[in-house]
Design an enzyme around this catalytic site. Structure first.
Site, PDB file in Angstrom:
ATOM      1  N   SER A   1     -35.105  67.268  15.081  1.00 14.12           N
ATOM      2  CA  SER A   1     -35.441  65.966  14.867  1.00 14.12           C
ATOM      3  C   SER A   1     -35.207  65.385  14.016  1.00 14.12           C
ATOM      4  CB  SER A   1     -37.102  66.062  15.908  1.00 14.12           C
ATOM      5  OG  SER A   1     -37.263  64.766  15.514  1.00 14.12           O
TER       6      SER A   1
ATOM      7  N   HIS B   1     -31.547  65.702  16.984  1.00 15.66           N
ATOM      8  CA  HIS B   1     -31.440  64.994  18.228  1.00 15.66           C
ATOM      9  C   HIS B   1     -32.913  63.649  17.281  1.00 15.66           C
ATOM     10  CE1 HIS B   1     -34.748  65.322  21.434  1.00 15.66           C
ATOM     11  NE2 HIS B   1     -35.762  64.379  20.455  1.00 15.66           N
TER      12      HIS B   1
ATOM     13  N   ASP C   1     -34.899  60.622  18.020  1.00 13.00           N
ATOM     14  CA  ASP C   1     -36.115  59.473  18.487  1.00 13.00           C
ATOM     15  C   ASP C   1     -36.024  58.344  18.564  1.00 13.00           C
ATOM     16  OD1 ASP C   1     -37.525  62.196  19.883  1.00 13.00           O
ATOM     17  OD2 ASP C   1     -37.721  62.634  17.579  1.00 13.00           O
TER      18      ASP C   1
ATOM     19  N   MET D   1     -38.248  55.030  19.916  1.00 10.61           N
ATOM     20  CA  MET D   1     -39.145  54.553  20.231  1.00 10.61           C
ATOM     21  C   MET D   1     -39.800  53.525  20.246  1.00 10.61           C
ATOM     22  SD  MET D   1     -41.425  58.275  18.880  1.00 10.61           S
ATOM     23  CE  MET D   1     -41.321  59.383  18.747  1.00 10.61           C
TER      24      MET D   1
ATOM     25  N   HIS E   1     -32.826  60.305  22.543  1.00 13.42           N
ATOM     26  CA  HIS E   1     -33.436  60.390  23.792  1.00 13.42           C
ATOM     27  C   HIS E   1     -35.007  60.025  23.145  1.00 13.42           C
ATOM     28  CE1 HIS E   1     -38.648  62.708  23.546  1.00 13.42           C
ATOM     29  NE2 HIS E   1     -38.042  61.902  25.219  1.00 13.42           N
TER      30      HIS E   1
ATOM     31  N   MET F   1     -37.195  57.051  23.593  1.00 19.31           N
ATOM     32  CA  MET F   1     -38.576  56.250  24.709  1.00 19.31           C
ATOM     33  C   MET F   1     -38.873  55.425  24.627  1.00 19.31           C
ATOM     34  SD  MET F   1     -40.372  60.231  22.481  1.00 19.31           S
ATOM     35  CE  MET F   1     -38.970  59.817  22.185  1.00 19.31           C
TER      36      MET F   1
ATOM     37  N   MET G   1     -40.837  67.559  27.599  1.00 18.64           N
ATOM     38  CA  MET G   1     -41.938  67.623  26.712  1.00 18.64           C
ATOM     39  C   MET G   1     -42.844  68.325  26.908  1.00 18.64           C
ATOM     40  SD  MET G   1     -40.457  64.962  24.953  1.00 18.64           S
ATOM     41  CE  MET G   1     -41.507  64.880  24.146  1.00 18.64           C
TER      42      MET G   1
ATOM     43  N   ASP H   1     -39.085  69.901  23.836  1.00 15.98           N
ATOM     44  CA  ASP H   1     -39.510  69.553  22.767  1.00 15.98           C
ATOM     45  C   ASP H   1     -41.100  68.853  22.777  1.00 15.98           C
ATOM     46  OD1 ASP H   1     -39.698  67.369  20.486  1.00 15.98           O
ATOM     47  OD2 ASP H   1     -38.714  65.595  22.284  1.00 15.98           O
TER      48      ASP H   1
HETATM   49  C1  DX5 Z   1     -42.038  63.216  19.877  1.00 13.46           C
HETATM   50  C2  DX5 Z   1     -40.547  63.625  19.733  1.00 13.46           C
HETATM   51  C3  DX5 Z   1     -39.927  64.798  19.455  1.00 13.46           C
HETATM   52  C4  DX5 Z   1     -40.829  65.204  17.587  1.00 13.46           C
HETATM   53  C5  DX5 Z   1     -40.998  66.386  17.765  1.00 13.46           C
HETATM   54  O1  DX5 Z   1     -42.343  61.985  20.859  1.00 13.46           O
HETATM   55  O2  DX5 Z   1     -40.094  63.263  21.486  1.00 13.46           O
HETATM   56  O3  DX5 Z   1     -38.934  64.600  19.306  1.00 13.46           O
HETATM   57  O4  DX5 Z   1     -39.679  64.690  16.886  1.00 13.46           O
HETATM   58  O5  DX5 Z   1     -41.804  66.884  16.358  1.00 13.46           O
HETATM   59  P1  DX5 Z   1     -42.686  68.392  16.206  1.00 13.46           P
HETATM   60  O6  DX5 Z   1     -41.323  68.839  16.431  1.00 13.46           O
HETATM   61  O7  DX5 Z   1     -43.167  67.900  15.259  1.00 13.46           O
HETATM   62  O8  DX5 Z   1     -43.010  67.939  17.632  1.00 13.46           O
HETATM   63 ZN    ZN Z   2     -37.580  63.823  21.227  1.00 14.09          ZN
END
Ligand code: DX5
Ligand code: ZN
Length: 214
Positions: free
Chosen positions: A9, A34, A36, A38, A67, A69, A140, A175
């Site tokens: 990520s 990956h 993210d 948001m 991903h 969110m 998750m 994840d």
């Molecule tokens: C959290 C994200 C993850 C995040 C994971 O909402 O979806 O992908 O980057 O980070 P770590 O591996 O540090 O938990």
């Molecule tokens: Zn993620």
């Protein structure tokens, strides 16, 4: 054991040196990254949007595992697929039940692989009717929103339920809080893809961290 897809990520990468940090995980042997996305509504944080995905597409041939969110993900399928996503994952909780299958199909119509993700409080059984249409399920193991949180072991139990009903080629991705130990648990339960942000990017030896998850 089957090969596990490691998807670092980039949320934990240095955003002022993204190209360098993407190259680092490529050099470590990964095939995916990956990303993210948001929106500050579905989760209490704002991160990456379409233009950044577009820019990343120009500098790497790694598969872009995006991903979402965000609320109303249907609205953003076209922009993110056109920006270069290879796998587009939306949240089950962000879409009305009657719209889930349409959302999956819409992603696939753009020639992109479709994934669906569930938050820690969502029951994995809700996904059973959709498994045969999906390329990936993302479980998750933290509340989505931030990197660096602690792995929730009870959420990992959901992997076994998805695995039980999964068609053979479904990717089961996990994840949140993944490191060598928690990654091992997830693989034992049947996960074949691990996302890891802080474990990889905060490590002094990125290659070693990636290899320890494989
Ligand atoms: C959290 C994200 C993850 C995040 C994971 O909402 O979806 O992908 O980057 O980070 P770590 O591996 O540090 O938990
Ligand atoms: Zn993620």
């Amino acid at each position: 054991m089957n090969k596990v897809i490691i998807s670092p990520s980039i949320l934990s990468a240095d955003f002022s040196n993204l190209e360098r940090d993407i190259q680092k995980v490529k050099d470590a042997g990964v095939q995916w990254i990956h990303i993210d996305v948001m929106d500050g509504h579905f989760v209490p944080n704002i991160t990456i949007g379409v233009p950044v995905v577009q820019s990343i597409r120009k500098i790497t041939d790694l598969k872009l595992d995006v991903h979402l969110m965000i609320e109303n993900p249907q609205k953003y399928i076209e922009p993110f697929t056109k920006a270069g996503a290879d796998i587009l994952t939306f949240h089950y909780e962000a879409v009305k039940e009657t719209e889930i299958l349409n959302t999956i199909n819409k992603i696939k119509q753009f020639g992109v692989r479709a994934g669906i993700s569930i938050k820690p409080k969502t029951d994995p059984e809700k996904l059973i009717p959709y498994l045969k249409y999906l390329d990936m399920v993302l479980i998750m193991t933290v509340e989505p929103g931030f990197g660096g949180q602690e792995f929730m072991a009870n959420c990992a139990e959901k992997i076994k339920i998805i695995k039980k009903y999964a068609p053979q080629n479904l990717i089961i991705q996990v994840d949140g809080g993944i490191n060598e130990q928690t990654g091992m648990i997830c693989k034992e339960y049947g996960a074949n893809s691990l996302v890891a942000g802080s474990y990889i990017y905060k490590s002094s030896d990125i290659k070693k961290a990636v290899l320890s998850l494989m």
